[in-house]
Design a protein around this motif. Sequence first.
Motif, PDB file in Angstrom:
ATOM      1  N   LEU A   1      -1.420   8.237   2.805  1.00  0.00           N
ATOM      2  CA  LEU A   1      -1.905   6.876   2.570  1.00  0.00           C
ATOM      3  C   LEU A   1      -3.375   6.826   2.171  1.00  0.00           C
ATOM      4  O   LEU A   1      -3.851   5.797   1.686  1.00  0.00           O
ATOM      5  N   GLY A   2      -4.117   7.919   2.385  1.00  0.00           N
ATOM      6  CA  GLY A   2      -5.525   7.943   2.010  1.00  0.00           C
ATOM      7  C   GLY A   2      -6.409   7.100   2.903  1.00  0.00           C
ATOM      8  O   GLY A   2      -7.468   6.614   2.479  1.00  0.00           O
ATOM      9  N   LEU A   3      -6.010   6.922   4.161  1.00  0.00           N
ATOM     10  CA  LEU A   3      -6.761   6.085   5.091  1.00  0.00           C
ATOM     11  C   LEU A   3      -7.595   6.941   6.040  1.00  0.00           C
ATOM     12  O   LEU A   3      -7.237   8.081   6.351  1.00  0.00           O
ATOM     13  N   SER A   4      -8.697   6.371   6.506  1.00  0.00           N
ATOM     14  CA  SER A   4      -9.420   6.986   7.615  1.00  0.00           C
ATOM     15  C   SER A   4      -8.692   6.638   8.898  1.00  0.00           C
ATOM     16  O   SER A   4      -8.095   5.559   9.021  1.00  0.00           O
ATOM     17  N   VAL A   5      -8.743   7.544   9.862  1.00  0.00           N
ATOM     18  CA  VAL A   5      -7.967   7.390  11.089  1.00  0.00           C
ATOM     19  C   VAL A   5      -8.889   7.466  12.292  1.00  0.00           C
ATOM     20  O   VAL A   5      -9.720   8.371  12.401  1.00  0.00           O
ATOM     21  N   VAL A   6      -8.719   6.515  13.201  1.00  0.00           N
ATOM     22  CA  VAL A   6      -9.395   6.532  14.493  1.00  0.00           C
ATOM     23  C   VAL A   6      -8.313   6.494  15.563  1.00  0.00           C
ATOM     24  O   VAL A   6      -7.431   5.632  15.523  1.00  0.00           O
ATOM     25  N   VAL A   7      -8.354   7.443  16.482  1.00  0.00           N
ATOM     26  CA  VAL A   7      -7.431   7.424  17.622  1.00  0.00           C
ATOM     27  C   VAL A   7      -8.163   6.735  18.769  1.00  0.00           C
ATOM     28  O   VAL A   7      -9.147   7.253  19.301  1.00  0.00           O
ATOM     29  N   ALA A   8      -7.689   5.526  19.105  1.00  0.00           N
ATOM     30  CA  ALA A   8      -8.390   4.678  20.065  1.00  0.00           C
ATOM     31  C   ALA A   8      -7.694   4.665  21.414  1.00  0.00           C
ATOM     32  O   ALA A   8      -6.502   4.991  21.534  1.00  0.00           O
ATOM     33  N   ARG A   9      -8.446   4.291  22.433  1.00  0.00           N
ATOM     34  CA  ARG A   9      -7.855   4.010  23.740  1.00  0.00           C
ATOM     35  C   ARG A   9      -7.414   2.546  23.750  1.00  0.00           C
ATOM     36  O   ARG A   9      -8.054   1.697  23.130  1.00  0.00           O
ATOM     37  N   GLU A  10      -6.349   2.274  24.475  1.00  0.00           N
ATOM     38  CA  GLU A  10      -5.847   0.904  24.481  1.00  0.00           C
ATOM     39  C   GLU A  10      -6.846  -0.024  25.177  1.00  0.00           C
ATOM     40  O   GLU A  10      -7.252   0.203  26.312  1.00  0.00           O
ATOM     41  N   SER A  11      -7.256  -1.060  24.463  1.00  0.00           N
ATOM     42  CA  SER A  11      -8.252  -2.018  24.936  1.00  0.00           C
ATOM     43  C   SER A  11      -8.168  -3.215  24.014  1.00  0.00           C
ATOM     44  O   SER A  11      -7.722  -3.084  22.869  1.00  0.00           O
TER      45      SER A  11
ATOM     46  N   VAL B   1      -5.123  -3.783   3.772  1.00  0.00           N
ATOM     47  CA  VAL B   1      -5.095  -2.310   3.786  1.00  0.00           C
ATOM     48  C   VAL B   1      -5.720  -1.736   2.522  1.00  0.00           C
ATOM     49  O   VAL B   1      -6.407  -0.708   2.572  1.00  0.00           O
ATOM     50  N   ARG B   2      -5.524  -2.396   1.388  1.00  0.00           N
ATOM     51  CA  ARG B   2      -6.027  -1.856   0.121  1.00  0.00           C
ATOM     52  C   ARG B   2      -7.543  -1.723   0.133  1.00  0.00           C
ATOM     53  O   ARG B   2      -8.092  -0.815  -0.492  1.00  0.00           O
ATOM     54  N   ARG B   3      -8.243  -2.607   0.866  1.00  0.00           N
ATOM     55  CA  ARG B   3      -9.697  -2.550   0.902  1.00  0.00           C
ATOM     56  C   ARG B   3     -10.224  -1.892   2.171  1.00  0.00           C
ATOM     57  O   ARG B   3     -11.176  -1.124   2.142  1.00  0.00           O
TER      58      ARG B   3
ATOM     59  N   HIS C   1       0.831  -1.206   0.000  1.00  0.00           N
ATOM     60  CA  HIS C   1       0.000   0.000   0.000  1.00  0.00           C
ATOM     61  C   HIS C   1       0.864   1.254   0.000  1.00  0.00           C
ATOM     62  O   HIS C   1       0.538   2.234  -0.689  1.00  0.00           O
ATOM     63  N   LEU C   2       1.942   1.239   0.752  1.00  0.00           N
ATOM     64  CA  LEU C   2       2.858   2.379   0.737  1.00  0.00           C
ATOM     65  C   LEU C   2       3.398   2.602  -0.669  1.00  0.00           C
ATOM     66  O   LEU C   2       3.445   3.732  -1.169  1.00  0.00           O
ATOM     67  N   ALA C   3       3.799   1.520  -1.334  1.00  0.00           N
ATOM     68  CA  ALA C   3       4.299   1.649  -2.707  1.00  0.00           C
ATOM     69  C   ALA C   3       3.204   2.133  -3.639  1.00  0.00           C
ATOM     70  O   ALA C   3       3.461   2.928  -4.557  1.00  0.00           O
ATOM     71  N   ASN C   4       1.973   1.693  -3.422  1.00  0.00           N
ATOM     72  CA  ASN C   4       0.856   2.105  -4.277  1.00  0.00           C
ATOM     73  C   ASN C   4       0.658   3.614  -4.283  1.00  0.00           C
ATOM     74  O   ASN C   4       0.192   4.181  -5.285  1.00  0.00           O
ATOM     75  N   VAL C   5       0.971   4.269  -3.165  1.00  0.00           N
ATOM     76  CA  VAL C   5       0.793   5.731  -3.093  1.00  0.00           C
ATOM     77  C   VAL C   5       2.112   6.469  -3.305  1.00  0.00           C
ATOM     78  O   VAL C   5       2.197   7.669  -3.062  1.00  0.00           O
ATOM     79  N   GLY C   6       3.147   5.727  -3.740  1.00  0.00           N
ATOM     80  CA  GLY C   6       4.400   6.371  -4.130  1.00  0.00           C
ATOM     81  C   GLY C   6       5.419   6.567  -3.038  1.00  0.00           C
ATOM     82  O   GLY C   6       6.369   7.343  -3.219  1.00  0.00           O
ATOM     83  N   VAL C   7       5.261   5.880  -1.900  1.00  0.00           N
ATOM     84  CA  VAL C   7       6.214   6.026  -0.796  1.00  0.00           C
ATOM     85  C   VAL C   7       7.259   4.915  -0.874  1.00  0.00           C
ATOM     86  O   VAL C   7       6.907   3.734  -0.871  1.00  0.00           O
ATOM     87  N   PRO C   8       8.547   5.252  -0.943  1.00  0.00           N
ATOM     88  CA  PRO C   8       9.588   4.217  -0.932  1.00  0.00           C
ATOM     89  C   PRO C   8       9.568   3.442   0.388  1.00  0.00           C
ATOM     90  O   PRO C   8       9.390   4.026   1.467  1.00  0.00           O
ATOM     91  N   VAL C   9       9.766   2.127   0.287  1.00  0.00           N
ATOM     92  CA  VAL C   9       9.650   1.247   1.451  1.00  0.00           C
ATOM     93  C   VAL C   9      10.909   0.400   1.592  1.00  0.00           C
ATOM     94  O   VAL C   9      11.420  -0.142   0.608  1.00  0.00           O
ATOM     95  N   LEU C  10      11.376   0.277   2.825  1.00  0.00           N
ATOM     96  CA  LEU C  10      12.427  -0.672   3.166  1.00  0.00           C
ATOM     97  C   LEU C  10      11.741  -1.825   3.901  1.00  0.00           C
ATOM     98  O   LEU C  10      11.240  -1.655   5.019  1.00  0.00           O
ATOM     99  N   LEU C  11      11.661  -2.988   3.257  1.00  0.00           N
ATOM    100  CA  LEU C  11      10.998  -4.163   3.835  1.00  0.00           C
ATOM    101  C   LEU C  11      12.072  -5.042   4.469  1.00  0.00           C
ATOM    102  O   LEU C  11      12.913  -5.614   3.769  1.00  0.00           O
ATOM    103  N   LEU C  12      12.050  -5.144   5.790  1.00  0.00           N
ATOM    104  CA  LEU C  12      13.117  -5.816   6.518  1.00  0.00           C
ATOM    105  C   LEU C  12      12.627  -7.057   7.234  1.00  0.00           C
ATOM    106  O   LEU C  12      11.609  -7.019   7.942  1.00  0.00           O
ATOM    107  N   ASP C  13      13.339  -8.150   7.055  1.00  0.00           N
ATOM    108  CA  ASP C  13      13.113  -9.323   7.885  1.00  0.00           C
ATOM    109  C   ASP C  13      14.058  -9.232   9.080  1.00  0.00           C
ATOM    110  O   ASP C  13      15.187  -8.746   8.962  1.00  0.00           O
ATOM    111  N   VAL C  14      13.588  -9.686  10.217  1.00  0.00           N
ATOM    112  CA  VAL C  14      14.394  -9.552  11.439  1.00  0.00           C
ATOM    113  C   VAL C  14      15.012 -10.876  11.851  1.00  0.00           C
ATOM    114  O   VAL C  14      15.625 -10.962  12.918  1.00  0.00           O
ATOM    115  N   GLU C  15      14.872 -11.912  11.011  1.00  0.00           N
ATOM    116  CA  GLU C  15      15.385 -13.228  11.391  1.00  0.00           C
ATOM    117  C   GLU C  15      16.439 -13.767  10.429  1.00  0.00           C
ATOM    118  O   GLU C  15      17.472 -14.276  10.846  1.00  0.00           O
TER     119      GLU C  15
END
Length: 372
Positions: free
Chosen positions: A175-185, A145-147, A23-37
Amino acid sequence: MASRIQRVAVLGTGAPALGLAAHLANVGVPVLLLDVERPGAAAEGLARALDATPSPFFHRSLARLVTPGALPGDAEALRGCGLVVDATQGTRAGTSELLARLEPLLAPQALVAVDTSRLPLRELVAGRAPDFLRRFLGMHFLPPVRRARLVELVPGPGTEAVRVEQARAFARDVLGLSVVVARESPHLVAERAAAHAFVTCLQRMEAHGLALGDVEGLTALLFSRERGCFQALEDWGASAFVDVVERCHAELPEERAGFQLPPGWRAGPPSLAARRESDPTLTRTLRPLLAEDDASARLRKLIADEGRAGRFAWEVVSRILSHAARCVGAVARSPRDVDVALTRGFQWELGPFAMWAALGVTQTADSTLSAP
């Protein structure tokens, strides 16, 4: 001062990480995709994403914006990222250890996020420096994320307000996403409210002895004409749905009855053939309502039905509205946030409070708030 995010690092090679990277690439943002293992895992994951159907990429050529790598080998490249998202979906101990590894590798102004709806943020960052805490938060991207087009932000212990706003602006404006700021639960707003709604549908289906096809049709009228609850559960994934239900059942004792999954539903949604089983009488009731384009009018007509369809619909809706009211303050900051979470995260046409307005608040308040 929070800087503009121009490059993002996504940690992980599972479906959540690959979906976010795409999704980041879809909107033109360069991405570093890292595996940690292990080295090579990120490149393999990227290849899987390119072969997936449906593809998370708008076009295969956009994959050029995703650079696969691994830690610690690509630590220097990590310092060029303004946002680092841990999307490994690891355990509490594993995620805490990973954040400790990341702390000395980050750029001084980089925003740090964990994509989780189940791990307690305070425990994840125990022992981290104050500067780290000021720029750390939860960012839960509803999959896929795309949907889904929704991210839930959860401020951590010590997160600066400017950093929350930085994350909100990036998710919304870039990113063109709707945002909700939630309380931790447990499971935040969207998954918690949707799981309660779907469990309610299953409970009332058994109580009324309805066929699977009838419930699929009725819930398509209630939530979205594109899909009923069984198709929605199939899209969500049986294991993900059951995980949300079981955790909410265990950790929300006051809501336990609403998360009591009927026996036999842990294996996943029924087959497409089984979903075609229906009562011809109910089918005749539902068919004209499907032609109603106005979701509010459709809801009122369904609730007004004096037969089994109307009784099922009201019992489901009244319980959804009652649960939504209890979510406000506990996990959601406003009624609007509950509606946004479900209309964007699960593609409902009307959120619970929009349903309430369509039915008339004063007319339904007493019977709704007394619902379990």
